[in-house]
Design a protein around this motif. Structure first.
Motif, PDB file in Angstrom:
ATOM      1  N   ALA A 228      97.124  26.955  34.439  1.00 43.60           N
ATOM      2  CA  ALA A 228      96.170  27.888  33.862  1.00 43.60           C
ATOM      3  C   ALA A 228      95.348  28.556  34.968  1.00 43.60           C
ATOM      4  CB  ALA A 228      95.270  27.182  32.874  1.00 43.60           C
ATOM      5  N   SER A 229      94.997  27.806  36.014  1.00 44.85           N
ATOM      6  CA  SER A 229      94.182  28.402  37.077  1.00 44.85           C
ATOM      7  C   SER A 229      94.993  29.435  37.861  1.00 44.85           C
ATOM      8  CB  SER A 229      93.634  27.329  38.012  1.00 44.85           C
ATOM      9  OG  SER A 229      94.696  26.645  38.653  1.00 44.85           O
TER      10      SER A 229
ATOM     11  N   LEU B 227      93.952  33.378  38.500  1.00 45.68           N
ATOM     12  CA  LEU B 227      93.975  34.025  39.805  1.00 45.68           C
ATOM     13  C   LEU B 227      94.774  35.323  39.750  1.00 45.68           C
ATOM     14  CD1 LEU B 227      93.280  33.951  42.805  1.00 45.68           C
ATOM     15  CD2 LEU B 227      95.358  32.615  43.170  1.00 45.68           C
ATOM     16  N   LEU B 228      95.906  35.311  39.055  1.00 45.11           N
ATOM     17  CA  LEU B 228      96.727  36.512  38.898  1.00 45.11           C
ATOM     18  C   LEU B 228      95.960  37.608  38.162  1.00 45.11           C
ATOM     19  CD1 LEU B 228      99.468  37.993  39.095  1.00 45.11           C
ATOM     20  CD2 LEU B 228      99.998  36.969  36.880  1.00 45.11           C
TER      21      LEU B 228
END
Length: 75
Positions: free
Chosen positions: A1-2, A6-7
């Motif tokens: 999920a992180s 970031l994307l």
């Protein structure tokens, strides 16, 4: 999920830098510009197939030229 966060943050940052240039180039008023969101994904390809032309790199700190359609109705 992180990684997804970031994307998404990277796409929003990229779009924001180019939106600022596009708003200035097209002469969009501040009243209209406040309703534009940098969340578009149409120009992002997540397939993993990327080709970079090293000869057409912009100078450090410069942006690539904007693509301006012949008509805003085409976009």
């Amino acid at each position: 999920a992180s990684g997804l966060n970031l994307l998404v943050a990277a796409v929003i940052l990229w779009n924001t830098r180019y939106l600022q240039s596009a708003i200035t180039t097209l002469g969009i008023s501040d009243d209209l510009a406040q309703h534009i969101a940098p969340l578009g994904w149409e120009h992002i390809s997540l397939t993993g197939d990327y080709r970079w032309n090293v000869d057409e790199q912009p100078e450090a700190g410069a942006l690539r030229p904007l693509w301006v359609p012949a008509s805003l109705l085409v976009a």
